[in-house]
Design a protein around this motif. Structure first.
Motif, PDB file in Angstrom:
ATOM      1  N   LEU B 227       0.844  -1.203   0.000  1.00 31.13           N
ATOM      2  CA  LEU B 227       0.000   0.000   0.000  1.00 31.13           C
ATOM      3  C   LEU B 227       0.873   1.244   0.000  1.00 31.13           C
ATOM      4  CD1 LEU B 227      -2.879  -0.566   2.538  1.00 31.13           C
ATOM      5  CD2 LEU B 227      -3.084  -0.065   0.143  1.00 31.13           C
ATOM      6  N   VAL B 228       0.477   2.213  -0.787  1.00 35.34           N
ATOM      7  CA  VAL B 228       1.146   3.504  -0.768  1.00 35.34           C
ATOM      8  C   VAL B 228       0.085   4.560  -0.529  1.00 35.34           C
ATOM      9  CG1 VAL B 228       2.591   5.102  -2.039  1.00 35.34           C
ATOM     10  CG2 VAL B 228       2.841   2.671  -2.412  1.00 35.34           C
ATOM     11  N   LEU B 229       0.248   5.298   0.555  1.00 32.36           N
ATOM     12  CA  LEU B 229      -0.748   6.325   0.902  1.00 32.36           C
ATOM     13  C   LEU B 229      -0.047   7.648   1.187  1.00 32.36           C
ATOM     14  CD1 LEU B 229      -2.568   3.985   3.323  1.00 32.36           C
ATOM     15  CD2 LEU B 229      -3.823   5.117   1.558  1.00 32.36           C
ATOM     16  N   PRO B 230       0.396   8.347   0.166  1.00 31.30           N
ATOM     17  CA  PRO B 230       1.113   9.587   0.455  1.00 31.30           C
ATOM     18  C   PRO B 230       0.177  10.778   0.637  1.00 31.30           C
ATOM     19  CG  PRO B 230       1.260   9.088  -1.860  1.00 31.30           C
ATOM     20  CD  PRO B 230       0.356   8.073  -1.259  1.00 31.30           C
ATOM     21  N   ASN B 231       0.696  11.770   1.327  1.00 29.65           N
ATOM     22  CA  ASN B 231       0.077  13.101   1.434  1.00 29.65           C
ATOM     23  C   ASN B 231      -1.176  13.183   2.289  1.00 29.65           C
ATOM     24  OD1 ASN B 231       1.991  14.231  -0.061  1.00 29.65           O
ATOM     25  ND2 ASN B 231       0.798  14.408  -1.929  1.00 29.65           N
ATOM     26  N   PHE B 232      -1.394  12.244   3.169  1.00 26.86           N
ATOM     27  CA  PHE B 232      -2.524  12.422   4.079  1.00 26.86           C
ATOM     28  C   PHE B 232      -1.989  13.139   5.308  1.00 26.86           C
ATOM     29  CE2 PHE B 232      -3.995   9.033   1.391  1.00 26.86           C
ATOM     30  CZ  PHE B 232      -5.320   9.334   1.211  1.00 26.86           C
ATOM     31  N   THR B 233      -2.025  14.454   5.287  1.00 22.28           N
ATOM     32  CA  THR B 233      -1.250  15.203   6.267  1.00 22.28           C
ATOM     33  C   THR B 233      -2.032  15.690   7.475  1.00 22.28           C
ATOM     34  OG1 THR B 233      -1.599  17.101   4.885  1.00 22.28           O
ATOM     35  CG2 THR B 233       0.523  16.016   4.699  1.00 22.28           C
ATOM     36  N   THR B 234      -3.304  15.978   7.303  1.00 18.17           N
ATOM     37  CA  THR B 234      -4.025  16.527   8.447  1.00 18.17           C
ATOM     38  C   THR B 234      -4.578  15.395   9.308  1.00 18.17           C
ATOM     39  OG1 THR B 234      -6.100  16.591   7.267  1.00 18.17           O
ATOM     40  CG2 THR B 234      -4.732  18.537   7.141  1.00 18.17           C
ATOM     41  N   ARG B 235      -5.189  15.796  10.403  1.00 16.37           N
ATOM     42  CA  ARG B 235      -5.817  14.806  11.278  1.00 16.37           C
ATOM     43  C   ARG B 235      -6.913  14.052  10.540  1.00 16.37           C
ATOM     44  NH1 ARG B 235      -4.708  13.674  16.865  1.00 16.37           N
ATOM     45  NH2 ARG B 235      -2.805  14.830  17.102  1.00 16.37           N
ATOM     46  N   LEU B 236      -7.695  14.795   9.790  1.00 15.54           N
ATOM     47  CA  LEU B 236      -8.769  14.156   9.035  1.00 15.54           C
ATOM     48  C   LEU B 236      -8.182  13.222   7.988  1.00 15.54           C
ATOM     49  CD1 LEU B 236     -11.853  14.145   8.358  1.00 15.54           C
ATOM     50  CD2 LEU B 236     -11.317  15.862   6.656  1.00 15.54           C
ATOM     51  N   GLY B 237      -7.129  13.697   7.321  1.00 12.70           N
ATOM     52  CA  GLY B 237      -6.474  12.875   6.321  1.00 12.70           C
ATOM     53  C   GLY B 237      -5.897  11.610   6.932  1.00 12.70           C
ATOM     54  N   HIS B 238      -5.336  11.767   8.110  1.00 13.78           N
ATOM     55  CA  HIS B 238      -4.769  10.628   8.816  1.00 13.78           C
ATOM     56  C   HIS B 238      -5.838   9.573   9.081  1.00 13.78           C
ATOM     57  CE1 HIS B 238      -1.976   8.680  11.504  1.00 13.78           C
ATOM     58  NE2 HIS B 238      -2.908   8.626  12.420  1.00 13.78           N
ATOM     59  N   ARG B 239      -6.988  10.054   9.489  1.00 16.80           N
ATOM     60  CA  ARG B 239      -8.099   9.143   9.798  1.00 16.80           C
ATOM     61  C   ARG B 239      -8.588   8.452   8.528  1.00 16.80           C
ATOM     62  NH1 ARG B 239     -11.177   7.831  13.955  1.00 16.80           N
ATOM     63  NH2 ARG B 239     -13.423   7.772  13.682  1.00 16.80           N
ATOM     64  N   ILE B 240      -8.703   9.201   7.446  1.00 19.23           N
ATOM     65  CA  ILE B 240      -9.134   8.612   6.185  1.00 19.23           C
ATOM     66  C   ILE B 240      -8.099   7.597   5.712  1.00 19.23           C
ATOM     67  CG2 ILE B 240      -9.564   9.134   3.745  1.00 19.23           C
ATOM     68  CD1 ILE B 240     -11.814  10.007   5.495  1.00 19.23           C
ATOM     69  N   GLY B 241      -6.836   7.947   5.885  1.00 21.86           N
ATOM     70  CA  GLY B 241      -5.770   7.031   5.503  1.00 21.86           C
ATOM     71  C   GLY B 241      -5.855   5.727   6.261  1.00 21.86           C
ATOM     72  N   ARG B 242      -6.134   5.839   7.545  1.00 25.97           N
ATOM     73  CA  ARG B 242      -6.258   4.617   8.349  1.00 25.97           C
ATOM     74  C   ARG B 242      -7.475   3.812   7.950  1.00 25.97           C
ATOM     75  NH1 ARG B 242      -3.245   4.077  13.076  1.00 25.97           N
ATOM     76  NH2 ARG B 242      -4.868   3.016  14.242  1.00 25.97           N
ATOM     77  N   LEU B 243      -8.545   4.506   7.591  1.00 27.27           N
ATOM     78  CA  LEU B 243      -9.756   3.812   7.133  1.00 27.27           C
ATOM     79  C   LEU B 243      -9.453   3.016   5.864  1.00 27.27           C
ATOM     80  CD1 LEU B 243     -12.927   3.515   7.226  1.00 27.27           C
ATOM     81  CD2 LEU B 243     -12.993   5.459   5.715  1.00 27.27           C
ATOM     82  N   ILE B 244      -8.723   3.643   4.947  1.00 25.29           N
ATOM     83  CA  ILE B 244      -8.406   2.960   3.691  1.00 25.29           C
ATOM     84  C   ILE B 244      -7.442   1.800   3.951  1.00 25.29           C
ATOM     85  CG2 ILE B 244      -7.208   3.244   1.495  1.00 25.29           C
ATOM     86  CD1 ILE B 244      -8.348   6.092   1.439  1.00 25.29           C
ATOM     87  N   ARG B 245      -6.471   2.066   4.821  1.00 25.54           N
ATOM     88  CA  ARG B 245      -5.484   1.019   5.108  1.00 25.54           C
ATOM     89  C   ARG B 245      -6.134  -0.207   5.725  1.00 25.54           C
ATOM     90  NH1 ARG B 245      -0.695   3.578   8.063  1.00 25.54           N
ATOM     91  NH2 ARG B 245      -0.611   4.728   6.122  1.00 25.54           N
TER      92      ARG B 245
END
Lengths: 443, 353
Positions: B227-245
């Motif tokens: 998995l490659v999940l670049p550029n999820f920088t904010t708190r919200l992005g972090h949460r979305i990134g974790r959801l996708i992961r």
């Protein structure tokens, strides 16, 4: 689409707000009037991040001498803290009494009594808790100096508020004699706390023209005015705001819809008719409950559900917080965003510590002219920290001698001066508005 | 419309500047072409300005090249290359951008809904379903999603309520539920629901290209992808990134050489699915200094250099977050953690993920 994004935040009056979040942290946000232009900042953090300590409810007794803060956590403990420096005064568990699981005993309502303390002595505090399953209890605890000694004073009353369903909101009125409860599948009901008797129950509204019945689901409630326990406002999950009058009828007097998501927070203003409502998609508005008309919305890029609204006891300022992890401070009169603080976690509760402002003023200018209290604060004043509670207290005791009337007048003046400040900001304000504000002051 | 815009531009450009500066600018530039009403004249002035600009630019490039060349001759360090200004690197400052080593962030990670999967305590199990009406590109897209996400199962939607499906999926111990929403036989929205009490993310889906429409596409294997999940920088992005992961198994099988990318750029999440291969390639490498010292012949060295090659397989689409809801799907009684509101679009340089 406008290109500019810098939100002008005019800065807030000196205030101190405590926020509680899902990791059990308590964060202290302070704004000082002159230093830093009134920008609210996080000054302190109490507790360690732990998900099981998620704060469910909080209540503060912010009297001038020896204030106390009660915090109910998810793991079933109720902590008593000193809101000045965050010292743990007492910790009691809510679990053992009935042998129920902490999940079932999740506290949905908490109230720390202010009145009875004076009668029993300063070291005793009385607490009303209500769990989601409807077990309400009034208990008294003795707060000793050392945190280890837990002594539960004799008086402990427990009763059940509802037969089935979940209690989601509870509120104690200003005289602390009546309390209201409501929730999912539980109609609003009012209890007399002195003899634990239900004195009134709401009646569900009739089916609509299509014969569809909306299930009962109250999410938030508040008493409308300070000296009247008869009128209260409740918000429902079906995005409806209802005004009930105990003395009039069992069905709502006024009922109206607000937007499309459930009402999550309701708070009353001190004038006795304005309320502030916040909903699940982050809309905050003020409503005049005499007519049920929307006064206006608070706009400020608020993107997450609003969990809690608090009204400052002196300044015309409210604070809102919620799932977007921002604490926002608004001016009530202009509905302008004064300050927004990012606090990193999903917030569950916010309370104001009301004695903060005059503390600062009194330290710098004990004999300052009361009318222009704010203007006289010297910018270079030493930051009175939480540790310096002692000298403050002394001044407070002196303060006490002044009659209540004076104090009231003073608070009115502060509000008036604040208002004037607000007017300077908005140059376009017409004289018409001015007149109305004057009227408000008289009320 | 043109006139209106002109006016606003003038206001925006000139109002904040002091009067003297404004005059100076007017002297230098003369009259702006947009202020001329005659079209012939306007176009003439415009062409002239354009030509001037072009020449100026050429001059600038020439000067830069010369400086570079001279530096190279003198053996000095070449002048620093300027980085172009892009919308991303002139992004508005955001206080919600998370920093590494934030104690609260880690504690929040441990407490959130995905920590069991991401700590490899449990394996993800995905249920994929559709909206009520589903045909043409919808099923084809789902077939490809099934090949991308391991341990995913497709269930026909039938006429069940989504809340009932969530109940069922909870009972069967699924960890996530994906709903592909189609409109006019074209998938246009994706709903990712964490189970049993995870958040619900609602994405807009656009620019869908299926596998068979990609030129020289590969066919994916059944290995667990990286998995490659670049550029999820904010708190919200972090949460979305974790959801996708949390949709994918956490142990990639590197033998498969499969990589799934969710690339976030300006709040758009680009999905790509590749196969990569490392090859050693013999390249002719000329010595740079051989040119300068003309007495020696330019030496050519053959070098075995590893290169990576990519082959795209699987679908290609773009996601944009519309809302993130606290708890499972509940459109009427749900609490939102984040909703996009029009009042938040105040700038092109403000991003939320």
């Amino acid at each position: 689409m406008p290109r500019t994004t810098t939100l002008e935040c005019p800065g807030c009056p000196p205030l101190r707000a405590l926020t509680f979040d899902e990791l059990g942290l308590i964060k202290v946000t302070e704004a000082r009037s002159k230093q830093g232009g009134g920008v609210a900042k996080v000054v302190d953090r109490w507790g360690d991040p732990d998900a099981s300590k998620c704060v469910l409810a909080a209540s503060m007794d912010d009297r001038k001498v020896d204030p106390l803060l009660a915090v109910a956590r998810r793991n079933g403990t109720i902590d008593f803290l000193n809101p000045l420096n965050g010292d743990l005064r007492l910790s009691v568990t809510n679990v053992t009494e009935g042998g129920v699981q902490p999940e079932e005993a999740a506290v949905s309502g908490l109230h720390l009594f202010a009145k009875q303390n004076l009668e029993l002595g300063s070291r005793c505090c009385t607490l009303l808790t209500c769990t989601t399953k409807g077990n309400a209890s009034i208990r008294s605890f003795e707060v000793t100096k050392s945190a280890e000694d837990i002594t539960s004073a004799g008086s402990s009353r427990t009763w059940n508020v509802c037969a089935g369903g979940d209690i989601l909101c509870s509120k104690v009125d200003n005289s602390e004699r009546y309390s209201l409860f409501g929730g999912k599948r539980v109609e609003m009901n009012v209890w007399d706390l002195e003899n634990c008797a239900k004195i009134w129950t709401a009646k569900s509204p009739p089916k609509n023209s299509l014969g569809i019945f909306t299930p009962t689901w109250f999410t938030s409630a508040t008493f409308l005015s300070k000296d009247d326990h008869c009128k209260f406002v409740a918000g429902t999950n079906s995005h409806e705001v209802r005004l009930y009058d105990i003395s009039a009828q069992r069905r709502p007097v006024i009922s109206f819809d607000f937007r499309e998501t459930p009402i999550k927070a309701v708070a009353a203003d001190m004038d006795g008719y304005t309320i502030y409502i916040g909903n699940g998609s982050g809309d905050l508005a003020s409503v005049d409950m005499r007519t049920g008309k929307l006064v206006g919305c608070f706009l400020g890029k608020c993107s997450g559900s609003i969990r809690s609204i608090a009204r400052h006891p002196e300044f015309p300022v409210i604070a809102s917080c919620g799932l977007d992890s921002y604490l926002r401070i608004w001016n009530v009169k202009t509905r302008q965003l004064l300050s927004a603080v990012f606090l990193k976690q999903h917030l569950t509760n916010v309370v104001f510590y009301s004695n903060f402002a005059d503390e600062e003023a009194k330290i710098t200018h004990p004999a300052a002219d009361q009318l222009h209290q704010e203007e006289h604060i010297v910018p270079g004043t030493p930051n009175e920290d939480d540790g310096e509670a002692l000298p403050v207290k002394k001044k407070k005791s002196k303060e006490k001698k002044r009659s209540k009337k004076e104090a009231k007048a003073e608070s009115g003046n502060i509000e008036a001066s604040e208002e004037n400040g607000g007017k300077k900001l908005k140059s376009k304000k017409s004289s018409k508005r001015l007149k109305r504000d004057d009227l408000d002051d008289e009320l | 419309m043109g006139y209106k815009r002109k006016k606003s531009e003038n206001e925006g450009g000139e109002e904040p500047k002091p009067v003297e500066v404004e005059k100076e600018i007017k002297k230098r530039k003369g009259i702006l072409p947009s202020m001329i009403k005659n079209k012939d004249k306007r176009s003439a002035v415009h062409a002239k300005l354009k030509q001037e600009k072009k020449l100026e630019k050429r001059k600038k490039v020439k000067a830069r090249d010369a400086a570079e060349k001279r530096a190279l001759e003198l053996g000095e360090a070449p002048p620093k290359k300027e980085t172009p200004k892009t919308i991303e690197n002139t992004r508005e400052e955001d206080e919600t951008v998370w920093e590494a080593y934030d104690e609260e962030l880690f504690a929040g990670n441990d407490a959130d809904e995905f920590s069991a999967i991401l700590k490899r305590e449990s394996k993800p199990k995905i249920l994929i379903t559709t909206c009520r009406f589903n045909s043409s590109r919808g099923p084809a897209f789902i077939e490809e999603l099934l090949s991308v996400i391991p341990n995913a199962q497709y269930y026909k939607r039938g006429t069940y309520d989504l809340k009932k499906i969530i109940e069922y999926a909870n009972k069967k111990e699924f960890t996530s539920l994906i709903v592909v929403h189609t409109n006019r036989r074209e998938p246009d929205a994706l709903l990712i629901i964490g189970l049993p009490n995870g958040p619900t993310a609602h994405f807009k889906l656009s620019k869908l290209v299926l596998r068979k429409d990609i030129k020289n596409h590969g066919n994916p294997t059944s290995h667990e992808p990286e998995l490659v999940l670049p550029n999820f920088t904010t708190r919200l992005g972090h949460r979305i990134g974790r959801l996708i992961r949390s949709l994918f198994p956490q142990e990639p099988n590197f033998r498969g050489r499969r990589v799934v990318t969710f690339h976030n750029q300006r709040d758009f999440i680009f999905f790509r699915h590749h196969r990569y291969i490392f090859e050693t390639k013999e390249t002719k490498h000329t010595d740079a200094k051989g040119k300068k010292t003309k007495d020696s012949k330019a030496e050519t060295i053959t070098e075995a250099k590893p290169i990576a090659r990519l082959q795209e397989c699987g679908p290609r689409f773009t996601l944009k977050l519309i809302s993130l809801q606290h708890g499972t799907f509940d459109p009427r009684g749900g609490e939102y953690e984040w909703v996009h509101k029009p009042e938040m679009d105040t700038s092109r340089r403000r991003f939320f993920l």
